[in-house]
Design an enzyme around this catalytic site. Structure first.
Site, PDB file in Angstrom:
ATOM      1  CB  CYS A  58      55.690  50.686  37.452  1.00  0.00           C
ATOM      2  SG  CYS A  58      54.858  49.202  37.997  1.00  0.00           S
ATOM      3  CB  CYS A  99      47.403  48.621  38.044  1.00  0.00           C
ATOM      4  SG  CYS A  99      48.009  50.065  38.804  1.00  0.00           S
ATOM      5  CD  GLU A 132      54.687  39.551  46.737  1.00  0.00           C
ATOM      6  OE1 GLU A 132      53.620  40.036  46.370  1.00  0.00           O
ATOM      7  OE2 GLU A 132      55.436  40.119  47.574  1.00  0.00           O
ATOM      8  CB  CYS A 142      46.747  40.033  38.575  1.00  0.00           C
ATOM      9  SG  CYS A 142      48.357  40.660  38.060  1.00  0.00           S
ATOM     10  CB  SER A 166      47.958  43.882  46.797  1.00  0.00           C
ATOM     11  OG  SER A 166      48.841  44.617  45.991  1.00  0.00           O
ATOM     12  CG  LEU A 167      43.542  44.954  52.472  1.00  0.00           C
ATOM     13  CD1 LEU A 167      44.494  44.049  53.206  1.00  0.00           C
ATOM     14  CD2 LEU A 167      43.255  46.194  53.326  1.00  0.00           C
ATOM     15  CG  HIS A 168      43.222  43.630  46.012  1.00  0.00           C
ATOM     16  ND1 HIS A 168      43.390  44.913  45.558  1.00  0.00           N
ATOM     17  CD2 HIS A 168      44.380  42.975  45.727  1.00  0.00           C
ATOM     18  CE1 HIS A 168      44.581  45.020  45.008  1.00  0.00           C
ATOM     19  NE2 HIS A 168      45.204  43.870  45.108  1.00  0.00           N
ATOM     20  CD  GLU A 213      54.559  44.057  29.336  1.00  0.00           C
ATOM     21  OE1 GLU A 213      54.330  43.940  28.116  1.00  0.00           O
ATOM     22  OE2 GLU A 213      53.663  44.113  30.180  1.00  0.00           O
ATOM     23  CB  CYS A 240      46.033  37.979  42.275  1.00  0.00           C
ATOM     24  SG  CYS A 240      47.171  38.030  43.675  1.00  0.00           S
ATOM     25  CB  CYS A 273      53.321  36.692  39.350  1.00  0.00           C
ATOM     26  SG  CYS A 273      53.026  36.961  41.126  1.00  0.00           S
ATOM     27  CB  SER A 323      53.402  46.886  45.543  1.00  0.00           C
ATOM     28  OG  SER A 323      52.074  46.420  45.555  1.00  0.00           O
TER      29      SER A 323
HETATM   30  N1  SAH Z   1      52.703  41.213  43.675  1.00  0.00           N
HETATM   31  C1  SAH Z   1      52.709  42.562  44.129  1.00  0.00           C
HETATM   32  C2  SAH Z   1      53.119  43.595  43.082  1.00  0.00           C
HETATM   33  C3  SAH Z   1      52.485  43.491  41.708  1.00  0.00           C
HETATM   34  S1  SAH Z   1      50.819  44.001  41.465  1.00  0.00           S
HETATM   35  C4  SAH Z   1      51.385  42.914  44.745  1.00  0.00           C
HETATM   36  O1  SAH Z   1      50.475  42.085  44.724  1.00  0.00           O
HETATM   37  O2  SAH Z   1      51.260  43.987  45.311  1.00  0.00           O
HETATM   38  C5  SAH Z   1      50.763  45.721  41.529  1.00  0.00           C
HETATM   39  C6  SAH Z   1      49.336  46.232  41.851  1.00  0.00           C
HETATM   40  O3  SAH Z   1      48.451  46.137  40.720  1.00  0.00           O
HETATM   41  C7  SAH Z   1      48.680  45.418  42.947  1.00  0.00           C
HETATM   42  O4  SAH Z   1      48.040  46.217  43.875  1.00  0.00           O
HETATM   43  C8  SAH Z   1      47.704  44.597  42.159  1.00  0.00           C
HETATM   44  O5  SAH Z   1      46.720  44.097  42.973  1.00  0.00           O
HETATM   45  C9  SAH Z   1      47.224  45.584  41.136  1.00  0.00           C
HETATM   46  N2  SAH Z   1      46.505  44.939  40.032  1.00  0.00           N
HETATM   47  C10 SAH Z   1      46.674  43.694  39.573  1.00  0.00           C
HETATM   48  N3  SAH Z   1      45.830  43.427  38.574  1.00  0.00           N
HETATM   49  C11 SAH Z   1      45.103  44.543  38.365  1.00  0.00           C
HETATM   50  C12 SAH Z   1      44.099  44.903  37.434  1.00  0.00           C
HETATM   51  N4  SAH Z   1      43.677  44.052  36.495  1.00  0.00           N
HETATM   52  N5  SAH Z   1      43.583  46.144  37.502  1.00  0.00           N
HETATM   53  C13 SAH Z   1      44.031  47.022  38.413  1.00  0.00           C
HETATM   54  N6  SAH Z   1      45.003  46.752  39.306  1.00  0.00           N
HETATM   55  C14 SAH Z   1      45.529  45.515  39.300  1.00  0.00           C
END
Ligand code: SAH
Length: 366
Positions: A109, A343, A170, A123, A223-225, A96, A120, A116, A201
């Site tokens: 995007c 996202c 990724e 996601c 992507s820290l979180h 997508e 995570c 992937c 990212s």
């Molecule tokens: N693998 C890479 C790029 C893909 S994710 C990465 O981890 O950065 C793109 C962004 O969307 C990341 O910051 C990811 O953490 C965020 N993301 C993933 N799932 C999400 C969700 N359910 N709601 C909001 N953001 C999300």
């Protein structure tokens, strides 16, 4: 089929590769310039139409090369003007691509992998499993198709001003192809997007971050979180391999001696998990000495998720704590959620092959 497979897809080649390709054919390197202008500026993919090449060269190209794009299977438009395209690849899998218009910019995007391997926990793409890396043609082909469908003209207004590698996958686990594709995004002979407006990212593939600095000029989003290893191990399992201290050192190194560059930290707000004021303070302390911008992303739900979005009050408070620590903070507006284009909602249609990244699975950083 066999004939097609043996032809070289010119969309897999960046400028340097294309020059080498023409030199190998006994042609001058500037043929690359001509052909790139046809492909990316004029959107011509039929060699017969490339009238500034001799007829003999056009025929020769048709014999040994092709310009083969991924196919757009579905074009969905959101109420808010966002678009999501389902892109079908040769393998039958779909990925997508999303376009998000804002008053001052248009952001595309793009995806870098089918599915992937990073698993995570919050996601949607992780639930699909992993199939394979995208080729350069499949990555740059997303930009080509989006730009065509948005009606972008060569001398008209630019509709796509920014590109983010934040779709499925990724990007740093598909290093070589992603670097070539981002080079094409930035190359004036292709899409000519300014350097700092192409953003990669990553969940934090540390060795690849050191290599990226040497070969690329893309902006970096991480992507820290979570502000602690304990919590991040749970949300981003890759953290078990590359913990926060190593990740932060690699990020610092990425922008050292690069004036005006900063790291964008992405932080998905999950109700009751990582959204307290204490988490916000710990986050501010963690990134204190790195030039930073924080993107807070309200969690976007998807089927079978165990998480919920933090309430607006909690998000505002988290935002305010970071601001009080002099950080630049943006709370991302949710866009395109009526078409599952927000996202973390990208799922595509993936025939999973590879195992997901288990705790001890080896990581190919090729
Ligand atoms: N693998 C890479 C790029 C893909 S994710 C990465 O981890 O950065 C793109 C962004 O969307 C990341 O910051 C990811 O953490 C965020 N993301 C993933 N799932 C999400 C969700 N359910 N709601 C909001 N953001 C999300």
């Amino acid at each position: 089929m066999a004939v097609t497979a043996s032809k070289i897809n010119l969309l897999d080649l960046d400028r340097r590769d294309l020059e080498a390709f023409f030199v190998a054919l006994g042609e001058k390197p500037f043929r690359a310039t001509q052909v790139m202008k046809w492909i990316y500026h004029e959107r011509v993919i039929d060699f017969a139409t490339m009238t500034n090449l001799s007829k003999a060269l056009r025929e020769r190209l048709a014999d040994c090369a092709e310009i083969r794009l991924p196919e757009v299977a579905l074009d969905q438009a959101s109420r808010d003007g966002s678009h999501k395209w389902l892109i079908r690849l040769d393998s039958g899998n779909c990925i997508e691509t999303v376009f998000i218009p804002e008053p001052d910019r248009g952001t595309l995007c793009v995806s870098s992998q089918i599915g992937c391997p990073l698993d995570c926990s919050f996601c949607a793409t992780a639930q699909q499993g992993f199939n394979r890396n995208l080729t350069v043609a499949e990555i740059i082909g997303q930009v080509w198709q989006a730009s065509r469908l948005l009606g972008e003209r060569r001398n008209g207004d630019r509709i796509i001003t920014n590109i983010v590698l934040m779709g499925m996958g990724e990007p740093l686990l598909n290093f070589a192809n992603v670097v070539k594709a981002t080079d094409l995004m930035q190359d004036d002979l292709a899409f000519g997007i300014s350097r700092r407006r192409v953003t990669l990212s990553t969940a934090g593939v540390v060795p690849a971050l050191y290599r990226l600095r040497e070969v690329s000029e893309v902006s970096l989003a991480v992507s820290l979180h979570a502000p602690t290893d304990e919590l991040r191990n749970e949300l981003v399992p890759l953290n078990r391999k590359y913990p926060l201290a190593e990740l932060l050192a690699a990020c610092k190194n990425y922008i050292v001696d690069k004036p005006h560059r900063r790291i964008t930290w992405e932080y998905v707000l999950l109700a009751g998990v990582n959204d307290s004021e204490q988490h916000a303070r710990a986050l501010a302390a963690l990134i204190r000495d790195i030039p930073s911008k924080v993107n807070l992303i309200p969690f976007n739900p998807f089927p079978n998720t165990r998480y919920q979005r933090s309430s607006p009050d909690v998000i505002d408070r988290f935002h305010a704590v970071l601001m009080a620590h002099d950080l630049t903070v943006v709370t991302r507006k949710t866009r395109g959620d009526d078409i599952a284009a927000a996202c973390g909602q990208l799922a595509g249609q993936v025939q999973a092959r590879g195992r997901r990244l288990g705790r001890s699975a080896p990581l190919a950083v090729a």
